[in-house]
Scaffold this motif. Structure first.
Motif, PDB file in Angstrom:
ATOM      1  N   LYS A 279     -12.824  -4.630   3.054  1.00  0.00           N
ATOM      2  CA  LYS A 279     -12.028  -3.804   3.968  1.00  0.00           C
ATOM      3  C   LYS A 279     -10.548  -3.813   3.609  1.00  0.00           C
ATOM      4  O   LYS A 279      -9.765  -3.052   4.176  1.00  0.00           O
ATOM      5  CB  LYS A 279     -12.217  -4.309   5.410  1.00  0.00           C
ATOM      6  CG  LYS A 279     -13.643  -4.095   5.923  1.00  0.00           C
ATOM      7  CD  LYS A 279     -13.674  -4.040   7.430  1.00  0.00           C
ATOM      8  CE  LYS A 279     -14.907  -3.334   7.978  1.00  0.00           C
ATOM      9  NZ  LYS A 279     -16.162  -3.600   7.273  1.00  0.00           N
ATOM     10  N   THR A 280     -10.154  -4.694   2.699  1.00  0.00           N
ATOM     11  CA  THR A 280      -8.735  -4.734   2.321  1.00  0.00           C
ATOM     12  C   THR A 280      -8.589  -4.742   0.808  1.00  0.00           C
ATOM     13  O   THR A 280      -9.480  -5.197   0.077  1.00  0.00           O
ATOM     14  CB  THR A 280      -8.032  -6.003   2.847  1.00  0.00           C
ATOM     15  OG1 THR A 280      -8.597  -7.137   2.162  1.00  0.00           O
ATOM     16  CG2 THR A 280      -8.201  -6.178   4.342  1.00  0.00           C
ATOM     17  N   MET A 281      -7.425  -4.243   0.358  1.00  0.00           N
ATOM     18  CA  MET A 281      -7.154  -4.214  -1.070  1.00  0.00           C
ATOM     19  C   MET A 281      -6.999  -5.634  -1.617  1.00  0.00           C
ATOM     20  O   MET A 281      -7.333  -5.892  -2.778  1.00  0.00           O
ATOM     21  CB  MET A 281      -5.892  -3.375  -1.316  1.00  0.00           C
ATOM     22  CG  MET A 281      -5.694  -2.943  -2.740  1.00  0.00           C
ATOM     23  SD  MET A 281      -7.117  -2.155  -3.528  1.00  0.00           S
ATOM     24  CE  MET A 281      -6.984  -0.498  -2.890  1.00  0.00           C
ATOM     25  N   THR A 282      -6.519  -6.560  -0.778  1.00  0.00           N
ATOM     26  CA  THR A 282      -6.396  -7.960  -1.208  1.00  0.00           C
ATOM     27  C   THR A 282      -7.753  -8.512  -1.630  1.00  0.00           C
ATOM     28  O   THR A 282      -7.876  -9.186  -2.661  1.00  0.00           O
ATOM     29  CB  THR A 282      -5.832  -8.813  -0.034  1.00  0.00           C
ATOM     30  OG1 THR A 282      -4.773  -8.080   0.567  1.00  0.00           O
ATOM     31  CG2 THR A 282      -5.350 -10.155  -0.507  1.00  0.00           C
TER      32      THR A 282
ATOM     33  N   VAL B 171      -2.111  -0.868  -7.923  1.00  0.00           N
ATOM     34  CA  VAL B 171      -1.862  -2.153  -7.271  1.00  0.00           C
ATOM     35  C   VAL B 171      -2.654  -3.210  -8.010  1.00  0.00           C
ATOM     36  O   VAL B 171      -3.811  -2.981  -8.382  1.00  0.00           O
ATOM     37  CB  VAL B 171      -2.289  -2.109  -5.789  1.00  0.00           C
ATOM     38  CG1 VAL B 171      -2.249  -3.502  -5.183  1.00  0.00           C
ATOM     39  CG2 VAL B 171      -1.374  -1.187  -4.997  1.00  0.00           C
ATOM     40  N   GLY B 172      -2.036  -4.340  -8.242  1.00  0.00           N
ATOM     41  CA  GLY B 172      -2.713  -5.444  -8.922  1.00  0.00           C
ATOM     42  C   GLY B 172      -2.264  -6.767  -8.344  1.00  0.00           C
ATOM     43  O   GLY B 172      -1.535  -6.795  -7.351  1.00  0.00           O
ATOM     44  N   PRO B 173      -2.691  -7.856  -8.952  1.00  0.00           N
ATOM     45  CA  PRO B 173      -2.339  -9.181  -8.427  1.00  0.00           C
ATOM     46  C   PRO B 173      -0.825  -9.418  -8.355  1.00  0.00           C
ATOM     47  O   PRO B 173      -0.355 -10.165  -7.507  1.00  0.00           O
ATOM     48  CB  PRO B 173      -2.979 -10.155  -9.411  1.00  0.00           C
ATOM     49  CG  PRO B 173      -3.693  -9.355 -10.429  1.00  0.00           C
ATOM     50  CD  PRO B 173      -3.544  -7.913 -10.143  1.00  0.00           C
ATOM     51  N   ASP B 174      -0.059  -8.770  -9.217  1.00  0.00           N
ATOM     52  CA  ASP B 174       1.387  -8.980  -9.211  1.00  0.00           C
ATOM     53  C   ASP B 174       2.137  -7.937  -8.392  1.00  0.00           C
ATOM     54  O   ASP B 174       3.356  -7.822  -8.502  1.00  0.00           O
ATOM     55  CB  ASP B 174       1.927  -8.955 -10.651  1.00  0.00           C
ATOM     56  CG  ASP B 174       1.232  -9.985 -11.514  1.00  0.00           C
ATOM     57  OD1 ASP B 174       0.875 -11.053 -10.965  1.00  0.00           O
ATOM     58  OD2 ASP B 174       1.013  -9.726 -12.715  1.00  0.00           O
ATOM     59  N   GLY B 175       1.421  -7.138  -7.624  1.00  0.00           N
ATOM     60  CA  GLY B 175       2.074  -6.125  -6.805  1.00  0.00           C
ATOM     61  C   GLY B 175       1.791  -4.737  -7.323  1.00  0.00           C
ATOM     62  O   GLY B 175       0.815  -4.529  -8.053  1.00  0.00           O
ATOM     63  N   SER B 176       2.665  -3.792  -6.954  1.00  0.00           N
ATOM     64  CA  SER B 176       2.360  -2.409  -7.312  1.00  0.00           C
ATOM     65  C   SER B 176       3.318  -1.913  -8.388  1.00  0.00           C
ATOM     66  O   SER B 176       4.420  -2.442  -8.563  1.00  0.00           O
ATOM     67  CB  SER B 176       2.438  -1.534  -6.068  1.00  0.00           C
ATOM     68  OG  SER B 176       3.655  -1.754  -5.403  1.00  0.00           O
ATOM     69  N   ARG B 177       2.856  -0.907  -9.124  1.00  0.00           N
ATOM     70  CA  ARG B 177       3.715  -0.259 -10.112  1.00  0.00           C
ATOM     71  C   ARG B 177       3.263   1.188 -10.267  1.00  0.00           C
ATOM     72  O   ARG B 177       2.164   1.557  -9.847  1.00  0.00           O
ATOM     73  CB  ARG B 177       3.669  -0.990 -11.462  1.00  0.00           C
ATOM     74  CG  ARG B 177       2.314  -0.912 -12.156  1.00  0.00           C
ATOM     75  CD  ARG B 177       2.307  -1.687 -13.475  1.00  0.00           C
ATOM     76  NE  ARG B 177       0.986  -1.605 -14.103  1.00  0.00           N
ATOM     77  CZ  ARG B 177       0.718  -0.856 -15.179  1.00  0.00           C
ATOM     78  NH1 ARG B 177       1.658  -0.127 -15.750  1.00  0.00           N
ATOM     79  NH2 ARG B 177      -0.508  -0.815 -15.677  1.00  0.00           N
ATOM     80  N   SER B 178       4.132   1.998 -10.842  1.00  0.00           N
ATOM     81  CA  SER B 178       3.810   3.408 -11.062  1.00  0.00           C
ATOM     82  C   SER B 178       3.932   3.738 -12.540  1.00  0.00           C
ATOM     83  O   SER B 178       4.812   3.217 -13.222  1.00  0.00           O
ATOM     84  CB  SER B 178       4.780   4.295 -10.282  1.00  0.00           C
ATOM     85  OG  SER B 178       4.615   4.053  -8.909  1.00  0.00           O
TER      86      SER B 178
END
Lengths: 164, 284
Positions: B12-15, B139-146
């Protein structure tokens, strides 16, 4: 081997519960676990649409959905669209206009057409052809399927007007 | 037809999604609409011991239009995209392209995020996103990027996304001017023999700006900067069209397959691009 999952579905208004492996495709759960054998399998590449059912208001090819994805959903198959002695307008119309021959694509065609007419109650011939493009038929050449759907649309609309 | 066995997750969560991806590495994959992944699993061309279904993750199916900025959640289906009136007026090229993707059933399930993330050069949306100069948000383990869509594709099925990252949305500025997505295909539901995405803005009867991207004519989508540049400042006349086509042909690298030999694909690419430019110009 992965653990079996406990699956709950509402199919054609009836609650169903069973155990299934995650890799089980919805079409096989319907046909083999629940004995709902109207939806068919015509390919393995998600083209033919013979397995089409309605899941939570969407036309879905049930060969391209794992049973776990459908868990908790409401499903309508051809068996839930009409009864042999009280056919749905579309079923009656497919018979009347010779919209089927071998009958293998018909359950998918009619479940898809039900949804199509819900979304677009007054389709043109072109819109019917485009709206049914995910369903392949080997027998009819489509012409009579289009006729059947257009005739059913007129009949449904006439009935709606009469009721107002 | 019968996929290999796997463990199924519906977090239910991206985490939770990221945690499963980190735990199982290459053995885990996320699934959106499933209409590329499941067919590959049925043919055993993809084996996914740990399958993560994204359907319960909140907000992933949102369409946000804030001023000129449009953000499409990764789980927005092609059907929802076609159906969304605000989006159809803000970025009509998306509706035009979506209606040429697959068939009704597939469009109810297939998502914009899956289409863009898949990495198959046959998919139509990657070229459209390059044409729009969209940003792909991960989104990944280190946060988000574009990452710019124009930098995202490396080779067939190879993108800039890391194994433990998830594509969560795509954002872009609403385009102005004319648009067209023109696709040559053998039949409904087929991937393109050649397709072109074109955006053109007009000022004083001349092309003010133009963006051109081609689909399925290389192992990645091709944004042809030169082809767009060839139109700028012209009145979009026949000579300008020829120049744009010549520039585009310098950027594509089609492969022979059942859709035809290389020479045919190059020919079709030119025809399709001219049609797309003409239609976009008429609408500009």
């Amino acid at each position: 081997m992965s653990d079996k999952m406990h699956i709950k579905l509402k199919v054609n208004g009836e609650d169903k519960e069973f155990l299934a492996e995650p890799r089980e495709l919805l079409i096989f759960a319907l046909r083999e676990k629940l004995d709902i054998t109207g939806p068919h399998v015509g390919c393995e590449t998600s083209h033919c649409g013979a397995c089409t059912v309605i899941i939570d208001g969407k036309s879905v090819k049930s060969c391209t959905m794992f049973v776990g994805q459908a868990n908790g959903s409401e499903i309508t198959t051809i068996e839930g669209i009409g009864e042999p002695d009280a056919l749905h307008v579309l079923q009656e119309s497919f018979r009347e206009h010779h919209g089927l021959q071998c009958g293998f694509c018909t359950p998918g065609m009619i479940t898809r057409a039900t949804k199509l007419l819900e979304e677009n109650p007054t389709p043109t011939e072109e819109e019917v052809r485009f709206g049914m493009a995910g369903n392949i038929c080997r027998c009819t050449g489509y012409q009579n399927i289009v006729k059947s759907i257009l005739a059913a649309a007129s009949e449904l609309n006439a009935a709606k007007e009469a009721a107002q | 037809m019968i996929p290999a066995a796997f463990d199924y997750y519906r977090p239910k969560t991206m985490t939770e999604v990221i945690a499963i991806l980190q735990e199982h590495g290459d053995d885990a994959r996320v699934m959106a609409g499933g209409h590329s992944l499941i067919p590959m699993m049925k043919l055993r061309m993809a084996e996914v011991p740990h399958l993560i279904d994204l359907q319960d993750i909140a907000d992933l199916a949102d369409i946000a239009i804030e001023g000129q900025k449009i953000t499409l959640g990764a789980m927005v289906t092609q059907h929802a995209l076609i159906d969304h009136t605000g989006l159809s007026s803000a970025a009509p090229i998306l509706r035009e392209a979506s209606l040429q993707i697959a068939d009704p059933q597939v469009r109810y399930m297939g998502t914009i995020g899956g289409n863009v993330a898949n990495g198959d050069p046959g998919n139509d949306m990657p070229g459209v996103m390059q044409c729009l100069d969209a940003q792909i948000n991960l989104v990944g383990p280190d946060g988000s990027r574009s990452v710019a869509a124009r930098d995202y594709y490396e080779a067939a099925y190879m993108t800039d996304r890391e194994d433990d990252e998830v594509l969560t949305s795509i954002s872009f500025q609403a385009p102005t001017g004319g648009y067209a997505y023109e696709k040559q295909k053998r039949k409904i539901g087929d991937y393109a023999t050649a397709a072109a995405a074109v955006l053109i803005s007009k000022s004083d009867g001349k092309v003010a700006s133009a963006s051109i991207a081609m689909t399925n004519l290389s192992d990645v989508p091709v944004w042809s900067e030169e082809a767009g540049a060839a139109l700028v400042g012209t009145a979009c006349d026949a000579a300008a069209l020829e120049a744009a086509v010549a520039a585009m042909l310098g950027d594509i690298d089609p492969a022979e397959d059942n859709r035809g030999p290389v020479a045919f694909k190059r020919h079709v690419a030119g025809v399709i691009l001219k049609r797309a430019i003409s239609r976009a110009w008429d609408r500009a």
